[in-house]
Write a protein that holds these residues in place. Structure first.
Motif: not given
Length: 390
Positions: A123-127, A141-143, A158-159
């Motif tokens: 949910e946070e993003g993609v590592a 999304p923020e990064r 958008q991401l």
């Protein structure tokens, strides 16, 4: 698609504003202008892809002279090399690559999914680990928005999570809903920039009701523009076009519409007929580097031996110097010898044809003769190349 709807041009906005101004319609097709501080993008528009701050094989002034109003930069590649913070310290992407005109940057999400190693989606993003050196990174999304802001992008994407097609409906739904949540986070992170824009991305695979839900939810966010993503990823053309037709009625008429990663000249023509305003694709530059060219006679392969003794230019009627200034025999020689100049000239030919096609589409829509233009264009492709004299 036969109704004509002329629209009077609006007065140009103040230089600090971002705005989309429709000028004419022909059926669902539209022509207009995206206006922003760094310039005007005439639509329908094709954006040459400048993945790593360069349109491969082309000088920036060549790209501009062909009629390109905007180019695309890639967040994933630029964040890894040379780094967004470094580009910002050097004055931003426009100065870095000597392109003072509008730039759209993609979010990096597609490249993370397709290129990165050992990626983990949450949910946070993609590592993920860089495909270049294995270094660890996190793209949230923020990064993603932060990187695009550091680059100085005029249009920020958008991401999102892009799935390959075909896929199960449940997979498409999960990715669509995550992309909606990420769109809101991108909007919050982007804030208010009157001269720049954040675009949302419609997802939902090949499932019509998911596409409709995604489009409606994004429209409610009142973003500056909307892209249709997750297409041209392996599905047949008819599915891509069906999804465009499904989504189009649910996108705001007064906002630009961007079909990501598309495509062939025929894909572009058919998408324009269905109301799409913006396109990007690596196809013309990548094909040029591999001996393939696009022309008004259709697609040609300069590797073929039949060109070895042909003294004719590719197209003496083209305004592109690469298409009318060198013989097919010479271009064939360059391709077979794997000379750098061959890749450059063929890329030039392809980008010139794509921009000529967009100019033709814009003129045809403005004059209410799009269907005739499409028919004539496709007839030329079907007829093929003019045979050499015996």
């Amino acid at each position: 698609m036969s109704d004509k709807h002329p629209i009077l041009p609006a007065a140009a906005p103040a230089a600090t504003e971002f705005g989309f101004h429709l000028q004419a319609r022909d059926g669902a097709a539209r022509t207009g202008e995206i206006r922003m501080p760094r310039g005007i993008i005439r639509t329908p528009a094709f954006m040459p892809v400048g993945t790593a701050a360069t349109v491969k094989g082309m000088y920036p002034d060549q790209v501009r002279a062909l009629g390109a109003d905007v180019v695309l930069g890639n967040t994933y590649h630029l964040m890894l090399r040379p780094g967004a913070e470094r580009i910002a310290g050097l004055g931003g992407l426009h100065r870095f690559m000597n392109w003072p005109h509008p730039i759209l940057t993609d979010s990096g999400g597609f490249q993370v999914m397709s290129l990165a190693n050992l990626r983990k989606l949450t949910e946070e993003g993609v590592a993920f680990r860089s495909h270049i050196d294995g270094s660890k990174h996190m793209l949230s999304p923020e990064r993603s928005v932060e990187i695009q802001n550091l680059l100085g992008s005029d249009i920020v994407m958008q991401l999102d999570e892009c799935v390959s097609l075909p896929c199960e409906d449940a997979v498409a739904e999960k990715a669509m809903r995550l992309s909606l949540r990420w769109a809101q986070r991108c909007k919050d992170a982007f804030g208010h920039h009157p001269g720049r824009a954040l675009f949302g991305i419609v997802q939902g695979g090949a499932v019509p009701h998911l596409r409709v839900e995604s489009a409606r939810e994004l429209a409610a966010m009142d973003l500056k523009g909307y892209a249709v993503g997750g297409l041209a990823v392996g599905e047949p053309q008819e599915i891509m076009l069906a999804m465009i037709e499904t989504v189009e009625p649910h996108l705001p008429v007064e906002k630009p519409r961007y079909l990501m990663g598309v495509g062939t000249p025929d894909d572009i023509v058919e998408a324009v007929r269905r109301g799409i305003d913006m396109f990007d694709c690596v196809m013309p530059t990548r094909a040029g580097r591999h001996g393939q060219i696009f022309t008004r006679f259709g697609r040609m392969n300069l590797k073929n031996a039949k060109h070895a003794d042909d003294p004719r230019p590719v197209d003496e009627g083209s305004s592109c110097p690469a298409a009318n200034g060198w013989s097919r025999a010479y271009l064939h020689h360059l391709v077979k010898a794997e000379e750098m100049l061959g890749k450059m000239l063929l890329t030039w030919i392809n980008l010139a044809y794509y921009q000529e096609l967009m100019a033709g589409l814009r003129a045809a829509i403005s004059e209410g003769r799009l269907e005739d233009f499409v028919a004539q264009t496709k007839e030329g492709w079907a007829r093929g190349d003019i045979p050499a004299a015996p």
